[in-house]
Structure formats: structure tokens, C-alpha cells
Write an enzyme that holds these catalytic residues in place. Structure first.
Site, short mmCIF file in Angstrom:
data_model
loop_
_atom_site.label_atom_id
_atom_site.label_comp_id
_atom_site.label_asym_id
_atom_site.label_seq_id
_atom_site.Cartn_x
_atom_site.Cartn_y
_atom_site.Cartn_z
N SER A 15 -14.88 -4.52 -13.15
CA SER A 15 -15.37 -5.87 -14.70
C SER A 15 -16.65 -6.62 -13.48
O SER A 15 -17.05 -7.60 -13.75
CB SER A 15 -13.94 -6.67 -14.32
OG SER A 15 -13.84 -6.93 -12.82
N TYR A 32 0.63 -1.78 0.90
CA TYR A 32 -0.10 -0.07 -0.12
C TYR A 32 0.88 1.06 -0.11
O TYR A 32 0.51 2.23 -0.87
CB TYR A 32 -0.58 -0.63 0.85
CG TYR A 32 -2.19 -1.09 0.65
CD1 TYR A 32 -3.29 -0.66 -0.39
CD2 TYR A 32 -1.43 -2.61 1.07
CE1 TYR A 32 -4.05 -2.14 -0.47
CE2 TYR A 32 -2.97 -3.76 1.13
CZ TYR A 32 -4.06 -3.06 0.04
OH TYR A 32 -4.73 -3.85 0.59
N GLY A 84 -15.52 1.65 -15.90
CA GLY A 84 -14.58 1.03 -15.80
C GLY A 84 -14.40 -0.41 -14.96
O GLY A 84 -13.66 -0.14 -13.75
N HIS A 91 -14.83 0.64 -1.02
CA HIS A 91 -13.99 -0.94 -0.79
C HIS A 91 -12.48 0.47 0.85
O HIS A 91 -11.25 -0.41 0.85
CB HIS A 91 -12.70 -1.22 -1.75
CG HIS A 91 -13.72 -1.94 -2.73
ND1 HIS A 91 -13.58 -2.85 -3.61
CD2 HIS A 91 -14.94 -2.31 -1.76
CE1 HIS A 91 -14.37 -3.79 -4.14
NE2 HIS A 91 -15.02 -3.09 -2.82
N GLN A 136 -15.17 2.25 -5.81
CA GLN A 136 -14.34 0.67 -5.91
C GLN A 136 -13.16 1.39 -5.57
O GLN A 136 -12.24 0.57 -4.87
CB GLN A 136 -15.04 -0.67 -6.60
CG GLN A 136 -16.34 -0.81 -6.95
CD GLN A 136 -16.19 -1.48 -7.52
OE1 GLN A 136 -16.04 -3.26 -7.44
NE2 GLN A 136 -16.72 -1.54 -9.11
N ASN A 137 -12.61 2.38 -5.76
CA ASN A 137 -10.89 3.13 -6.62
C ASN A 137 -11.11 3.46 -4.68
O ASN A 137 -12.21 3.40 -4.02
CB ASN A 137 -11.21 3.42 -7.24
CG ASN A 137 -11.30 2.92 -8.23
OD1 ASN A 137 -11.68 2.22 -8.70
ND2 ASN A 137 -11.70 4.11 -9.34
N VAL A 138 -9.73 3.04 -4.12
CA VAL A 138 -9.17 3.40 -3.56
C VAL A 138 -8.26 5.26 -3.51
O VAL A 138 -7.54 5.33 -2.64
CB VAL A 138 -8.34 2.60 -2.45
CG1 VAL A 138 -9.19 1.10 -2.39
CG2 VAL A 138 -7.17 1.83 -2.89
N ARG A 183 1.37 1.55 -3.98
CA ARG A 183 0.63 2.61 -3.95
C ARG A 183 0.09 4.66 -3.63
O ARG A 183 -0.10 5.03 -5.05
CB ARG A 183 -1.04 1.53 -3.66
CG ARG A 183 -0.87 -0.09 -3.86
CD ARG A 183 -1.17 -0.29 -5.24
NE ARG A 183 -0.95 -0.28 -5.71
CZ ARG A 183 0.45 -0.58 -6.13
NH1 ARG A 183 1.24 -1.74 -5.52
NH2 ARG A 183 1.35 -0.76 -7.33
P1 OAD Z 1 -11.53 -4.43 -12.42
O1 OAD Z 1 -10.12 -4.69 -12.99
O2 OAD Z 1 -11.55 -6.06 -12.21
O3 OAD Z 1 -11.26 -4.24 -14.03
C1 OAD Z 1 -11.06 -2.60 -14.56
C2 OAD Z 1 -12.23 -2.61 -15.49
O4 OAD Z 1 -11.92 -1.42 -15.81
C3 OAD Z 1 -12.26 -4.24 -16.67
O5 OAD Z 1 -13.61 -4.40 -17.17
C4 OAD Z 1 -11.70 -2.99 -17.84
O6 OAD Z 1 -12.83 -3.62 -18.75
C5 OAD Z 1 -12.17 -1.60 -17.40
N1 OAD Z 1 -10.91 -1.23 -18.35
C6 OAD Z 1 -9.90 -0.76 -18.79
N2 OAD Z 1 -8.98 0.31 -18.67
C7 OAD Z 1 -10.29 1.44 -18.90
C8 OAD Z 1 -10.98 2.95 -19.31
N3 OAD Z 1 -9.60 3.40 -19.93
N4 OAD Z 1 -11.84 3.23 -19.89
C9 OAD Z 1 -13.07 2.63 -19.01
N5 OAD Z 1 -12.45 1.20 -19.16
C10 OAD Z 1 -11.59 -0.26 -18.44
O7 OAD Z 1 -11.02 -3.56 -11.26
P2 OAD Z 1 -12.36 -3.51 -10.13
O8 OAD Z 1 -13.70 -3.96 -11.16
O9 OAD Z 1 -12.72 -1.98 -10.05
O10 OAD Z 1 -10.53 -4.19 -4.31
O11 OAD Z 1 -12.21 -4.10 -9.04
C11 OAD Z 1 -13.04 -4.43 -8.27
C12 OAD Z 1 -12.11 -5.05 -7.33
O12 OAD Z 1 -11.37 -5.67 -7.25
C13 OAD Z 1 -11.41 -3.16 -6.28
O13 OAD Z 1 -11.68 -2.78 -5.88
C14 OAD Z 1 -10.24 -4.20 -5.69
C15 OAD Z 1 -10.21 -4.97 -6.15
O14 OAD Z 1 -9.61 -6.34 -6.22
C16 OAD Z 1 -10.29 -4.30 -3.25
O15 OAD Z 1 -8.95 -3.50 -2.94
C17 OAD Z 1 -10.72 -4.51 -1.94
#
Ligand code: OAD
Length: 231
Positions: free
Chosen positions: A174, A55, A172, A106, A88-90, A58
Site C-alpha cells: 500500500s 507472532y 503488493g 521488517h 517488507q514481509n516477515v 503468524r
Molecule cells: P498492506 O496491507 O498495507 O497493503 C497490501 C497491498 O497489497 C494493498 O495495496 C493491496 O491492494 C495489495 N494486494 C492485495 N491482494 C493482492 C494481490 N493478490 N496481488 C497483489 N497485490 C495485492 O501491506 P504492506 O504494504 O506490506 O509492517 O504493509 C507494510 C507494512 O505494514 C508491513 O510490512 C507491516 C505492516 O504493518 C510490519 O509488520 C513492521
């Protein structure tokens, strides 16, 4: 007249164009690190130095990046709408982009909390936190981050906000990490939903949805202009 309510659920993808790695894309953070080693309570019990350093890295990186066009566009939405960001972003790029109502479900990189009293939360900015750094009661400080396997205390508040949304933007993410991924199902039936992500994410069973398969940095400013013009 009351302003229409827009709830924006964001994930790592909105910060990708600022230079912060996502988690699950190829070259994402979870390719470089194992979740079990840095982002669970067991990891913390096993090796506090390793978790704190993850962290710290980060935080150091966050100090070097800037909000992008998508973060800034969301702040402009507040001119005409009641906008609530649920992220969900930190990182703190929504704050620095100018949004005013932000729920970090998160947790937040710039904050740490006491391991002996969870109500003792401190703002450390982008500074490192090391083993031996203690709260005022003498307990070790830990990242104020929700690790895998831990409860998400703000999820109920997030669901309440989503239940009132006239429009919801999902940007953005998944949509694989619950309970955040389930939030879209709490929208009222009249709520128009937009999903902005260059890659396909699960959308089964979601009605009144428009998918915009583009990067946030281009799609979000355009959608914000359209929403402002239509209201
Ligand atoms: P992910 O890494 O799972 O997903 C990122 C998403 O962003 C994917 O669907 C990509 O297609 C999309 N993406 C990439 N580049 C992009 C762009 N330029 N514009 C728009 N979208 C884009 O990340 P999260 O869904 O945020 O938890 O993950 C959820 C949680 O899992 C996070 O909060 C974190 C992680 O483990 C904790 O840290 C507790």
C-alpha cells in the site's frame, strides 16, 4: 556482460494468494488486531504473552501455506538478471519460492532475538516462542520483527540496492509505511519501474512507471516472461 539489476520491493499483497492476510485491506490483520496492542515496543513492555502469541499464530499459519505463482516467477527471473528482493514481509515465501537474494527489512517470523543482546538471533522455524524462553545469556527472546516506532536498520542497505537498479518491481504494497514506501524514489533516472497491485497506491512524482492493476499471481508470471524474453 554484467547482468541487468532488478530490485523487487514486495509487500503483503504478494503473499495474499498464498492465504496470508494483508494488513490494510478490508478483513486485513489490522482490522482484527490493534497495532498498538501487538506490534509496538510499548505493547511488548505491557503484555509479552499477548505479543508472543500474536507472532506464534503468524508462525503456525506460515507453516501451513505455500509460495504462489508470483514468488516462484521471481525466482525464474534469476536465469537472466541479477535479482535482489527487498521485502517488507516477515514470511519466508520468497525463500521457499526459490529466490536467493532476499533482504527482510521488517524482520523475519522464523527468527527471534535476545532482548539483552540484539546480536543473538536464533532460527526457531515455525515453533512457538513463549514467556520464559531465554537466550544463552538468560534474557527473554522476542520476535525478530521491526515494530512500529522502531528503527529499520536495513533501510540504508535497501536504498543502496535501489540506487543501482536498472529495473524495479513494486508488488503488493500500500506504500504507506515509511521508510520502505520511500525506497522507489532512490531509483536512478534510467530505471524502468513497474507497480503491480490491484488497488491504486500513491504514485505521484514517480517517472518511467508502468502500473499493472492486477493480482500478483497472474501479473507477475506474465511480466517475468516478458522481461526474460526481452533480455
Ligand atoms: P498492506 O496491507 O498495507 O497493503 C497490501 C497491498 O497489497 C494493498 O495495496 C493491496 O491492494 C495489495 N494486494 C492485495 N491482494 C493482492 C494481490 N493478490 N496481488 C497483489 N497485490 C495485492 O501491506 P504492506 O504494504 O506490506 O509492517 O504493509 C507494510 C507494512 O505494514 C508491513 O510490512 C507491516 C505492516 O504493518 C510490519 O509488520 C513492521
Amino acid at each position: 556482460m554484467n547482468k541487468k539489476k532488478i530490485v523487487v520491493l514486495t509487500g503483503a499483497g504478494i503473499s495474499a494468494e498464498s492465504g496470508i492476510k494483508t494488513f490494510r485491506d478490508s478483513d486485513g490483520l489490522w482490522e482484527e488486531y490493534r497495532v498498538e496492542e501487538v506490534a509496538t515496543y510499548d505493547a511488548w513492555l505491557r503484555n509479552q504473552e499477548l505479543v508472543l502469541e500474536f507472532y506464534n499464530k503468524r508462525r503456525r499459519q506460515l507453516a501451513t501455506v505455500e509460495p504462489n505463482a508470483a514468488h516462484k516467477a521471481l525466482a525464474r527471473l534469476e536465469e537472466k538478471f541479477d535479482v535482489q528482493i527487498v521485502t517488507q514481509n516477515v514470511d519466508d515465501l520468497h525463500e521457499r519460492g526459490g529466490s536467493t537474494k532476499i533482504l527482510h527489512i521488517h524482520g523475519e517470523l522464523v527468527k527471534v532475538r535476545s532482548t539483552g543482546d540484539e546480536n543473538l538471533v536464533y532460527n526457531v522455524g515455525y515453533k512457538d516462542v513463549n514467556k520464559g524462553d531465554l537466550c544463552e545469556k538468560g534474557f527473554q527472546l522476542r520476535p525478530n520483527i521491526v515494530w512500529f516506532g522502531e528503527a529499520v536498520p536495513l533501510i540504508e542497505r535497501a536504498a543502496e540496492l535501489v540506487m543501482e537498479a536498472d529495473i524495479m518491481l513494486v508488488i503488493g504494497t500500500s506504500m504507506v509505511v515509511y521508510p520502505a514506501a520511500g525506497l522507489i524514489h532512490y531509483t536512478p533516472s534510467h530505471c524502468k519501474k513497474y507497480l503491480i497491485d490491484p488497488n491504486s497506491t500513491p504514485t505521484r512524482g514517480i517517472s518511467n512507471l508502468e502500473v499493472i492493476a492486477e493480482k500478483a499471481g497472474t501479473a507477475v508470471p506474465r511480466l517475468v516472461d516478458e522481461l526474460l524474453a526481452s533480455n
